[in-house]
Design a protein around this motif. Structure first.
Motif, short mmCIF file in Angstrom:
data_model
loop_
_atom_site.label_atom_id
_atom_site.label_comp_id
_atom_site.label_asym_id
_atom_site.label_seq_id
_atom_site.Cartn_x
_atom_site.Cartn_y
_atom_site.Cartn_z
N HIS A 63 0.82 -1.21 0.00
CA HIS A 63 0.00 0.00 0.00
C HIS A 63 0.85 1.27 0.00
O HIS A 63 1.99 1.27 0.46
CB HIS A 63 -0.90 0.01 1.24
CG HIS A 63 -1.83 -1.17 1.31
ND1 HIS A 63 -3.04 -1.21 0.66
CD2 HIS A 63 -1.71 -2.36 1.97
CE1 HIS A 63 -3.63 -2.37 0.91
NE2 HIS A 63 -2.85 -3.09 1.70
N ASN A 64 0.26 2.33 -0.56
CA ASN A 64 0.84 3.67 -0.50
C ASN A 64 2.24 3.69 -1.12
O ASN A 64 3.18 4.25 -0.55
CB ASN A 64 0.89 4.16 0.96
CG ASN A 64 1.24 5.64 1.07
OD1 ASN A 64 0.94 6.42 0.17
ND2 ASN A 64 1.90 6.01 2.16
N ARG A 65 2.34 3.11 -2.31
CA ARG A 65 3.63 3.05 -2.98
C ARG A 65 3.90 4.36 -3.71
O ARG A 65 3.10 4.80 -4.55
CB ARG A 65 3.69 1.87 -3.93
CG ARG A 65 3.42 0.50 -3.28
CD ARG A 65 4.20 0.29 -1.97
NE ARG A 65 5.61 0.62 -2.07
CZ ARG A 65 6.55 -0.22 -2.52
NH1 ARG A 65 6.23 -1.43 -2.90
NH2 ARG A 65 7.80 0.16 -2.56
N ALA A 71 2.32 9.06 -9.85
CA ALA A 71 1.85 8.95 -11.23
C ALA A 71 0.39 9.35 -11.35
O ALA A 71 -0.01 10.05 -12.30
CB ALA A 71 2.04 7.51 -11.71
N ILE A 72 -0.42 8.96 -10.38
CA ILE A 72 -1.84 9.34 -10.38
C ILE A 72 -1.98 10.85 -10.21
O ILE A 72 -2.76 11.51 -10.92
CB ILE A 72 -2.58 8.59 -9.26
CG1 ILE A 72 -2.63 7.09 -9.56
CG2 ILE A 72 -3.99 9.13 -9.08
CD1 ILE A 72 -3.08 6.25 -8.39
N ARG A 73 -1.22 11.39 -9.30
CA ARG A 73 -1.28 12.83 -9.04
C ARG A 73 -0.93 13.64 -10.30
O ARG A 73 -1.64 14.57 -10.69
CB ARG A 73 -0.32 13.18 -7.90
CG ARG A 73 -0.51 14.57 -7.32
CD ARG A 73 0.62 14.99 -6.39
NE ARG A 73 1.15 13.93 -5.58
CZ ARG A 73 0.67 13.55 -4.40
NH1 ARG A 73 -0.40 14.16 -3.92
NH2 ARG A 73 1.24 12.58 -3.71
N GLN A 74 0.16 13.25 -10.95
CA GLN A 74 0.59 13.98 -12.14
C GLN A 74 -0.41 13.84 -13.28
O GLN A 74 -0.73 14.80 -13.98
CB GLN A 74 1.97 13.49 -12.57
CG GLN A 74 3.10 13.92 -11.66
CD GLN A 74 4.46 13.53 -12.21
OE1 GLN A 74 4.59 13.04 -13.34
NE2 GLN A 74 5.49 13.75 -11.41
N GLN A 75 -0.92 12.62 -13.47
CA GLN A 75 -1.82 12.40 -14.60
C GLN A 75 -3.13 13.15 -14.43
O GLN A 75 -3.68 13.69 -15.39
CB GLN A 75 -2.10 10.90 -14.75
CG GLN A 75 -2.91 10.55 -16.00
CD GLN A 75 -2.19 10.96 -17.28
OE1 GLN A 75 -1.00 10.73 -17.43
NE2 GLN A 75 -2.92 11.60 -18.20
N ALA A 76 -3.63 13.21 -13.20
CA ALA A 76 -4.89 13.93 -12.96
C ALA A 76 -4.77 15.40 -13.33
O ALA A 76 -5.74 16.02 -13.78
CB ALA A 76 -5.30 13.78 -11.49
N VAL A 291 -5.25 0.13 -7.04
CA VAL A 291 -5.42 1.54 -6.68
C VAL A 291 -6.52 2.20 -7.50
O VAL A 291 -7.31 3.01 -6.98
CB VAL A 291 -4.09 2.29 -6.87
CG1 VAL A 291 -4.26 3.78 -6.60
CG2 VAL A 291 -3.03 1.71 -5.94
N ILE A 292 -6.60 1.89 -8.78
CA ILE A 292 -7.60 2.43 -9.69
C ILE A 292 -8.21 1.23 -10.42
O ILE A 292 -7.49 0.34 -10.86
CB ILE A 292 -6.97 3.38 -10.74
CG1 ILE A 292 -6.28 4.56 -10.05
CG2 ILE A 292 -8.00 3.86 -11.73
CD1 ILE A 292 -7.19 5.67 -9.64
N ALA A 332 -1.47 4.75 -13.52
CA ALA A 332 -1.30 3.88 -12.36
C ALA A 332 -0.73 2.53 -12.77
O ALA A 332 0.14 1.97 -12.09
CB ALA A 332 -2.63 3.70 -11.63
N GLY A 333 -1.22 1.99 -13.90
CA GLY A 333 -0.72 0.71 -14.38
C GLY A 333 0.75 0.76 -14.74
O GLY A 333 1.53 -0.13 -14.40
N LEU A 334 1.16 1.82 -15.44
CA LEU A 334 2.58 1.96 -15.80
C LEU A 334 3.45 2.03 -14.55
O LEU A 334 4.51 1.39 -14.47
CB LEU A 334 2.76 3.20 -16.66
CG LEU A 334 2.27 3.09 -18.11
CD1 LEU A 334 2.16 4.46 -18.75
CD2 LEU A 334 3.22 2.20 -18.91
N ALA A 335 3.02 2.82 -13.57
CA ALA A 335 3.81 2.96 -12.35
C ALA A 335 3.84 1.66 -11.55
O ALA A 335 4.85 1.32 -10.93
CB ALA A 335 3.24 4.09 -11.49
N THR A 336 2.75 0.92 -11.61
CA THR A 336 2.70 -0.37 -10.91
C THR A 336 3.67 -1.36 -11.53
O THR A 336 4.45 -2.02 -10.82
CB THR A 336 1.27 -0.93 -10.94
OG1 THR A 336 0.39 -0.05 -10.23
CG2 THR A 336 1.20 -2.31 -10.30
N LEU A 337 3.64 -1.47 -12.86
CA LEU A 337 4.55 -2.41 -13.53
C LEU A 337 6.00 -2.01 -13.29
O LEU A 337 6.88 -2.87 -13.14
CB LEU A 337 4.25 -2.45 -15.03
CG LEU A 337 2.86 -2.94 -15.45
CD1 LEU A 337 2.80 -3.16 -16.96
CD2 LEU A 337 2.45 -4.20 -14.72
#
Length: 443
Positions: A63-65, A71-76, A291-292, A332-337
């Motif tokens: 959690h909370n990686r 990545a979510i913050r920037q993309q939004a 996360v999403i 989110a997917g890119l950052a997760t991978l």
């Protein structure tokens, strides 16, 4: 009522009709999680709870990686939404490329969805449409498996084989049949890893095909490891035999890897782990670390290219979702991978799996334990049910574990565990030690 920030628990719980939950029981004694970090949740009453189930089989990186959060913050702030039909945005294509590179070599194309349930519906529709596209339009029948779980939409519960998920919802889809499940406790109880007995159960496909005619069957869908039904591990050779038979009869094989995908078995996908190549793979959960919401269908070039005919301006597949390849989900997917890769989490899961196996099987002989099953970083501990009150004993174990700061999951009278891949040996000791104490207290 609005949430009072000074009190993290809402003062009115009535509006939210909770999924797969005993709503009345929960709302009398709510179990509220208010934050999470790496291996732990924090509750509304300030306790840290060890996450033994990766959220819901989905938070594989914990959690909370930071990379995912950023990545979510920037993309939004850059591109919140882009239409998915007749338009594109770069990150969806980049994520599809990364998935193709990670997936088994035959998987060359990616169709994005928003969940595992939608990924299953998509794969089933593609299978039937593909057979029609290649001139096999009589192939419309779908074959699932008893005790299988393929999400909660009508296609998924039709091919699925969990009784309570099916019996309340009418006649479901026509033209569906089921293979037998592979659970044989009399032969395989307390197996470590893949059970020795049961590969022959795949031969039931021959009987079903003979009954209906091979020219009527479009696809077979199975979970490589059946998770939500209580962790049923495939017998040695079972999946290879299923692949041989589907290929023999011109039937597509779909692996539902919503749970097994993204490192759960110590490999990118179960198809890699078992060295069996299906025609499509469904995935979700670990794709974005939970996360999403996001899911995907991975398909072979042969399946994809069968649709790429006719005039170029015509839509090839009349299917999709408003949020297919959503920009924030893609980020989110890119950052997760990337997190999986940078931290070597799949390899790490494979390395710690033997310690996990030994720890889980140390529960053998404790009260009410009638079977233990494991593979990779998954385990199921089956309990003897209370006569006339199925599920009650396992649910009591779930509540006791939560009160003692460990989160497990139960399905029927089975305790299921699937921790984040970042788990340390000390966490395993705490998790299994707590479960052992819980079992000793159960009535």
């Amino acid at each position: 009522m609005a949430l009072d920030r000074s009190n993290p628990v809402p003062n009115d719980l009535s509006a939210f009709w909770m999924p797969f939950t005993a709503n009345r029981q929960f709302k009398k004694a709510p179990r509220m999680l208010v934050s999470a970090d790496r291996m732990h949740y924090r509750t509304a009453d300030g306790r840290e709870v060890l996450d033994g189930v990766a959220g819901l089989w989905c938070c594989n990186a914990g959690h909370n990686r930071p990379k995912i959060v950023e990545a979510i913050r920037q993309q939004a702030g850059e591109l919140d939404y882009a239409p998915a039909f007749q338009m594109g945005h770069p990150k969806a294509f980049e994520l599809a490329n990364r998935l193709r590179d990670m997936a088994p070599s035959a998987m060359e194309h990616v169709f994005f969805t928003n969940s595992g349930s939608e990924a299953v519906e998509t794969a089933l529709k593609i299978a039937i449409a593909y057979q029609r596209a290649i001139g096999q339009g009589t192939r419309t029948r779908l074959i699932g498996r008893e005790r299988g779980y393929h999400g909660v939409n009508f296609g998924g519960i039709s091919v699925g084989g969990i009784v309570n998920n099916r019996k309340f919802f009418g006649t479901l889809l026509n033209g569906v049949d089921h293979l037998p499940h592979t659970h044989q406790p009399a032969l395989n109880a307390f197996s470590r890893g893949e059970p020795e007995h049961g590969a022959n159960l795949a031969d039931e496909l021959e009987r079903i095909v003979a009954l209906h005619g091979p020219e009527t069957v479009a696809a077979v869908i199975v979970e490589p490891v059946a998770g939500s039904t209580g962790v049923l591990i495939p017998p040695k050779g079972y999946l290879k035999r299923l692949r041989e038979l589907t290929r023999k009869h011109g039937i597509l094989l779909i692996f539902d890897e919503v749970i097994t995908g993204f490192g759960r078995l110590g490999a990118p996908f179960a198809a890699d782990y078992f060295d069996v190549m299906p025609d499509m793979i469904t995935c979700a959960k670990g794709l974005t670390n939970g996360v999403i919401p996001m899911g995907a269908v991975l398909a072979t070039k042969e399946i994809h290219d069968a649709f790429m005919n006719g005039p170029e301006h015509v839509i090839e597949l009349f299917h999709g979702y408003t949020y297919s390849g959503n920009p924030i989900a893609s980020a989110a997917g890119l950052a997760t991978l990337e997190t999986y890769r940078e931290e070597g989490l799949f390899e790490r899961a494979a390395e710690i799996a033997p310690y996990w196996e030994d720890a889980v099987h140390s529960l053998k002989g404790l009260p009410h334990v009638i079977d233990i099953r494991n593979l990779g970083l998954i385990a199921g501990v089956e309990l003897d049910p209370i006569a006339g009150e199925p599920t009650k004993r396992a649910f009591a174990a779930f509540l006791d574990a939560y009160e003692n700061n460990v989160m497990i999951r139960t399905t029927g009278d089975i305790i299921a565990m699937s921790p984040p891949l970042i788990i340390e040996k000390s966490h395993i000791d705490t998790l299994i030690g707590t479960v052992a104490d819980v079992l000793k207290r159960l009535h």
